[in-house]
Design a protein around this motif. Structure first.
Motif, PDB file in Angstrom:
ATOM      1  N   MET A 237       0.820  -1.188  -0.020  1.00 19.27           N
ATOM      2  CA  MET A 237      -0.100  -0.315   0.024  1.00 19.27           C
ATOM      3  C   MET A 237       0.716   1.267  -0.079  1.00 19.27           C
ATOM      4  N   CYS A 238       0.282   2.324  -0.543  1.00 18.25           N
ATOM      5  CA  CYS A 238       0.769   3.661  -0.294  1.00 18.25           C
ATOM      6  C   CYS A 238      -0.072   4.780  -0.585  1.00 18.25           C
TER       7      CYS A 238
ATOM      8  N   ASN B 121       5.125  -9.524  12.120  1.00 21.75           N
ATOM      9  CA  ASN B 121       5.361 -11.210  11.758  1.00 21.75           C
ATOM     10  C   ASN B 121       4.992 -11.503  10.522  1.00 21.75           C
ATOM     11  N   SER B 122       4.334 -10.935   9.588  1.00 17.31           N
ATOM     12  CA  SER B 122       3.709 -11.318   8.497  1.00 17.31           C
ATOM     13  C   SER B 122       4.893 -11.331   7.400  1.00 17.31           C
ATOM     14  N   GLU B 123       4.604 -12.553   6.612  1.00 20.26           N
ATOM     15  CA  GLU B 123       5.658 -12.594   5.484  1.00 20.26           C
ATOM     16  C   GLU B 123       4.766 -12.937   4.148  1.00 20.26           C
ATOM     17  N   PRO B 124       5.097 -12.281   3.194  1.00 24.29           N
ATOM     18  CA  PRO B 124       6.033 -11.394   2.974  1.00 24.29           C
ATOM     19  C   PRO B 124       5.815  -9.847   3.489  1.00 24.29           C
ATOM     20  N   VAL B 125       6.589  -8.770   3.132  1.00 27.64           N
ATOM     21  CA  VAL B 125       6.382  -7.347   3.491  1.00 27.64           C
ATOM     22  C   VAL B 125       4.712  -7.021   3.076  1.00 27.64           C
ATOM     23  N   VAL B 126       4.227  -6.425   3.780  1.00 31.12           N
ATOM     24  CA  VAL B 126       2.705  -6.123   3.646  1.00 31.12           C
ATOM     25  C   VAL B 126       2.169  -4.821   3.391  1.00 31.12           C
ATOM     26  N   LEU B 127       2.722  -3.985   4.215  1.00 30.93           N
ATOM     27  CA  LEU B 127       2.200  -2.418   3.895  1.00 30.93           C
ATOM     28  C   LEU B 127       3.406  -1.655   3.782  1.00 30.93           C
ATOM     29  N   SER B 128       3.144  -0.640   3.159  1.00 33.58           N
ATOM     30  CA  SER B 128       4.371   0.446   2.783  1.00 33.58           C
ATOM     31  C   SER B 128       4.757   0.962   4.270  1.00 33.58           C
TER      32      SER B 128
END
Length: 360
Positions: A13-14, A85-92
C-alpha cells in the motif's frame, strides 16, 4: 485466549493516490481492492482527527472515554505485531507509520488523561481503574463469523440493570469492591450478567463483563459458575451475545442508523470486533459512520445534547461538568462517550480492512 492466525498478506500500500472525500460517495465504483484501500486511508484520517479532538480535551474527559482510547491502543498494538510477523512485507512504511502513530497517540491520550480522572472521579476510578492499564485490551482473536442461529427474542423490556449493579459486579472480578480479592463472583452477579434475553446496553455490558473477567484472570472461576448453572463455555456465551448484538445492529442499519442508536451500534461493533466477529465491519456501514464525525473530529448527538442542556444547570455546563457517568458533553454538540466508542470502532475497522485486502 485464541491464538492469532499467521496472516500472509501479499499487497503493498501507499498514499500516492487519495480519492476526493465528501458527501456520501466516498468511493467510486471500481476494483474492490482500490475501494478497500481508500476506505483504509479514510479511516486512518478519521481516527486521527477523533484522537486529536480528545487530546485537546484530555483534562476534562471521563473514564468511559478513556476506555475507548485504551481499546484503540490495545487493538492497534495487536495489529502492528501481526503485521510485523507477516511474510512477505505487507504494507508500505508510510502506512505502517501512520498506524503506529495512531497507536502511540491513543496511548499518550490515556497517559495524559488518567491523572485527571483519578482526581475528578476517584470513586469510579477505584472501581474500574485496572481496565485502563496498558495492555489490558491487547486481546487477540482469530476472525470468525457470528452464528445467527443463536439469536433469541429479547425477554426483558428496556434495560435489565442499572449502572451501579454492573459496576458492583465488575468490582468482584477486579477485586476493587468490598472484597479485595479478584474473581470473587457472587451467584447474583453471575446470573445477572450472563442471563439471556437482554438488549441494547444491557446486552453490550454482558460482553464487557465477560471480557473483563477473562482479562482479569477469572476464567477458572467463571467456568465453575458456568458449569454450576449448566451453561456452555465462556466463548459460547460471548458468541451468543455477539449474535444478538449483530442482529440489533442489522436492524439499526435497516432503519438508516437513527441517531439515538449510533453510539450503541459503534459500542457493539467494538466489543464484538475485539472477539474477532468480522461481520460488524462492513464498508456500507462504515460510510454511514464516517458521516457522523464532525469537522472538529468529535462525534455527537444533537437530540441527546439538547436534552442534556435542558436538564443541566447553566453553571455546570460552563464548567463542563460530568452529566452522566458514561456520557459527558464537551464542545457544542460533541459527546465524550460517543467519540470514544467511535475511536475503538475505527481502530478495529483498520484491522478488518487490512484483512479484507489480504484475501482480495
Amino acid at each position: 485466549m485464541a491464538t492469532a492466525r499467521n496472516y500472509t498478506l501479499t499487497f503493498f500500500m501507499c498514499f500516492a493516490v487519495v480519492y476526493p472525500l465528501g458527501g456520501q460517495s466516498f468511493w467510486v465504483a471500481g476494483d474492490q481492492q482500490d475501494v478497500t484501500r481508500e476506505a483504509l486511508i479514510t479511516v486512518i484520517k478519521t481516527l486521527g482527527k477523533a484522537l486529536d479532538f480528545l487530546m485537546r480535551e484530555y483534562k476534562v474527559l471521563n473514564l468511559d472515554a478513556i476506555i475507548g482510547a485504551r481499546v484503540a491502543d490495545g487493538q492497534l498494538s495487536v495489529l502492528l505485531r501481526r503485521l510485523q510477523n507477516s511474510e512477505p512485507v505487507v504494507l508500505s512504511e508510510v502506512t505502517l507509520r501512520a498506524i503506529r502513530n495512531l497507536q502511540e497517540k491513543a496511548d499518550q491520550l490515556c497517559n495524559l488523561s488518567i491523572p485527571y480522572i483519578k482526581t475528578t472521579d476517584p470513586q469510579y476510578y477505584n472501581i474500574l481503574g485496572p481496565i485502563l492499564a496498558k495492555g489490558f485490551w491487547e486481546q487477540d482473536y482469530e476472525s470468525r463469523d457470528v452464528d445467527l442461529t443463536l439469536v433469541t427474542k429479547p425477554t426483558v423490556h428496556g434495560e435489565a440493570f442499572e449502572e451501579k449493579d454492573s459496576d458492583a459486579c465488575l468490582s468482584e472480578l477486579l477485586g476493587t469492591g468490598k472484597h479485595k480479592d479478584r474473581c470473587k463472583i457472587s451467584d447474583h452477579c453471575w446470573n445477572l450478567m450472563t442471563a439471556p434475553g437482554y438488549k441494547h446496553y444491557s446486552l453490550s455490558h454482558e460482553i464487557l463483563y465477560l471480557q473483563i473477567g477473562k482479562q482479569a484472570g477469572c476464567q477458572e472461576t467463571m467456568m465453575e459458575n458456568n458449569a454450576k448453572n449448566f451453561m456452555t463455555t465462556i466463548d459460547d456465551l460471548i458468541g451468543r451475545e455477539c449474535a444478538n448484538m449483530f442482529h440489533e445492529t442489522s436492524n439499526a442499519a435497516d432503519n438508516n442508523f437513527e441517531e439515538k442508536y449510533q453510539d450503541l451500534v459503534m459500542e457493539d461493533a467494538a466489543l464484538c470486533g475485539i472477539q474477532g466477529y468480522r461481520q460488524f465491519y462492513r464498508i456500507d456501514w462504515l460510510q454511514k459512520i464516517l458521516l457522523w464525525e464532525r469537522p472538529s473530529g468529535c462525534f455527537g448527538d444533537e437530540t441527546k445534547y439538547k436534552k442534556i442542556l435542558r436538564d443541566l444547570p447553566l453553571k455546570d455546563y460552563f464548567r463542563k461538568r460530568r452529566v452522566k457517568r458514561e456520557e459527558k458533553i464537551l464542545e457544542r454538540g460533541c459527546l465524550a462517550h460517543k467519540t470514544a466508542v467511535a475511536v475503538g470502532n475505527l481502530a478495529l475497522y483498520i484491522r478488518y480492512l487490512i484483512e479484507d485486502m489480504a484475501i482480495q
